[in-house]
Design a protein around this motif. Structure first.
Motif, PDB file in Angstrom:
ATOM      1  N   MET A 281       5.751  -0.484   0.444  1.00  0.00           N
ATOM      2  CA  MET A 281       4.831   0.347  -0.334  1.00  0.00           C
ATOM      3  C   MET A 281       5.571   1.551  -0.913  1.00  0.00           C
ATOM      4  O   MET A 281       6.379   2.179  -0.217  1.00  0.00           O
ATOM      5  CB  MET A 281       3.653   0.813   0.524  1.00  0.00           C
ATOM      6  CG  MET A 281       2.753   1.827  -0.172  1.00  0.00           C
ATOM      7  SD  MET A 281       1.369   2.379   0.822  1.00  0.00           S
ATOM      8  CE  MET A 281       0.187   1.104   0.453  1.00  0.00           C
TER       9      MET A 281
ATOM     10  N   ILE B 221       1.605  -1.413  -4.076  1.00  0.00           N
ATOM     11  CA  ILE B 221       1.818  -2.473  -3.095  1.00  0.00           C
ATOM     12  C   ILE B 221       2.499  -3.664  -3.764  1.00  0.00           C
ATOM     13  O   ILE B 221       2.300  -3.926  -4.953  1.00  0.00           O
ATOM     14  CB  ILE B 221       0.506  -2.923  -2.414  1.00  0.00           C
ATOM     15  CG1 ILE B 221      -0.533  -3.392  -3.439  1.00  0.00           C
ATOM     16  CG2 ILE B 221      -0.052  -1.797  -1.555  1.00  0.00           C
ATOM     17  CD1 ILE B 221      -1.786  -4.001  -2.807  1.00  0.00           C
TER      18      ILE B 221
ATOM     19  N   GLY C  86      -3.610  -1.888   0.916  1.00  0.00           N
ATOM     20  CA  GLY C  86      -2.935  -0.598   0.892  1.00  0.00           C
ATOM     21  C   GLY C  86      -3.007   0.106   2.227  1.00  0.00           C
ATOM     22  O   GLY C  86      -2.033   0.728   2.675  1.00  0.00           O
TER      23      GLY C  86
END
Length: 341
Positions: A1, A287, A316
């Motif tokens: 991420m 993401i 997320g």
């Protein structure tokens, strides 16, 4: 991420006449309540997913059955057409749009309900099954171009040459009124969630394509909970429209490959949403395709089947909880924005 912190909030350079997202949830709720199939969607307690993320609690606003259309988008374009109908200007009008998914369904349903016509442009990559669903509720479907942006250009050209009413779920310079009202329709789901939450959340994860849903929900969340909630906007790293624009300080066209999170695969942000989220969001998070797929799989495993787009907020959370410092004291709210395909 990939995480971009937006505290202190970063200003973005947008035209002065770009409106901020509406927070008039009462007006939207009053009109939506007149729909025969209107009804609040559930807020689901998801303790197993909360445990997987390492947070104290997770509540998920489940939009998969909103008005029988399968997603939160039922509250958008159809709401705009309902507003036009209340002003006596919908019947006989042709609404034109481009869609990669549920927005087109909302335009088609709203047109059918209020005596209007819907023309929906879709790209060559959109499955024929979706085109068939649009035709089943009365829309005329036209294929144009390889990507969504191509079909959007065709819809805009048709509006110009044929006098159709362009009804996009994004906004750009000199095109604000309809998308602003469309985002106002999304306030209905956030207002429901605010009323349904047993306690105010500490963290709100909002998936974003052009940003309409995220912008509307973030604005109302700030009105309800102030700075007590941290707002995290989640996008595919293949389509970082808001993330890249906040970094640049202005709206930019993001670069990236086609994403499996197709509903979120938008390379240009809505100006209204960008203005609002630059003000309201604390974090912009990207993401990966694998993280998006993992989020959808986790939701399905716990009885909340969706798509990588619909489950991107949960994805997320699962991908970023540790990096964002969430722990057993975190109370999280996510939106499951659509059902499985």
């Amino acid at each position: 991420m990939n995480i971009l912190h937006n505290t202190p909030r970063r200003p973005v350079d947008v035209p002065l006449d770009v409106p901020a997202p509406s927070v008039d949830a009462a007006r939207a709720a009053l009109l939506v309540a007149q729909c025969p199939v209107a009804g609040a969607t559930p807020l689901v307690d998801a303790p197993a997913l909360a445990e997987a993320a390492g947070v104290g609690s997770l509540h998920i606003k489940d939009e998969r059955n909103r008005m029988g259309l399968g997603s939160f988008k039922a509250l958008g374009a159809a709401y705009v057409i309902a507003c036009d109908a209340s002003d006596g200007v919908a019947r006989g009008r042709t609404y034109v749009t481009a869609s990669a998914g549920n927005h087109g369904m909302s335009v088609a349903a709203g047109a059918a309900a209020f005596g209007a016509r819907a023309v929906v442009y879709i790209a060559e990559t959109v499955p024929e099954a979706f085109a068939a669903r649009l035709r089943d509720i009365g829309a005329e479907v036209r294929r144009e171009g390889a990507i969504y942006e191509d079909s959007m250009a065709a819809a805009m050209a048709a509006a110009e040459s044929k006098g159709f009413a362009l009804l996009s779920d994004s906004s750009w310079e000199d095109y604000y009124d309809r998308p602003h009202r469309l985002m106002e329709g999304y306030l209905v789901l956030m207002d429901e969630a605010i009323r349904q939450m047993p306690q105010p959340p500490t963290h709100l994860f909002l998936q974003a394509g052009v940003g309409g849903l995220a912008g509307a929900c973030a604005a109302l969340a700030r009105k309800a909970w102030g700075e007590a909630v941290q707002i995290i906007v989640v996008e595919p790293d293949a389509a970082p429209a808001l993330h890249a624009s906040v970094i640049a300080g202005k709206a930019v066209t993001a670069q990236g490959p086609v994403s499996a999170m197709g509903r979120l695969d938008c390379k240009e942000p809505s100006l209204i949403a960008l203005k609002g989220l630059a003000r309201d969001a604390d974090v912009f998070a990207l993401i990966s395709e694998d993280e998006g797929a993992a989020g959808a799989a986790a939701c399905a495993q716990h009885g909340l089947a969706s798509t990588p787009s619909g489950a991107a907020g949960v994805a997320g959370l699962l991908a970023g909880a540790q990096a964002l410092g969430l722990d057993e004291n975190a109370r999280v709210l996510c939106i499951l924005s659509e059902g499985p395909e």
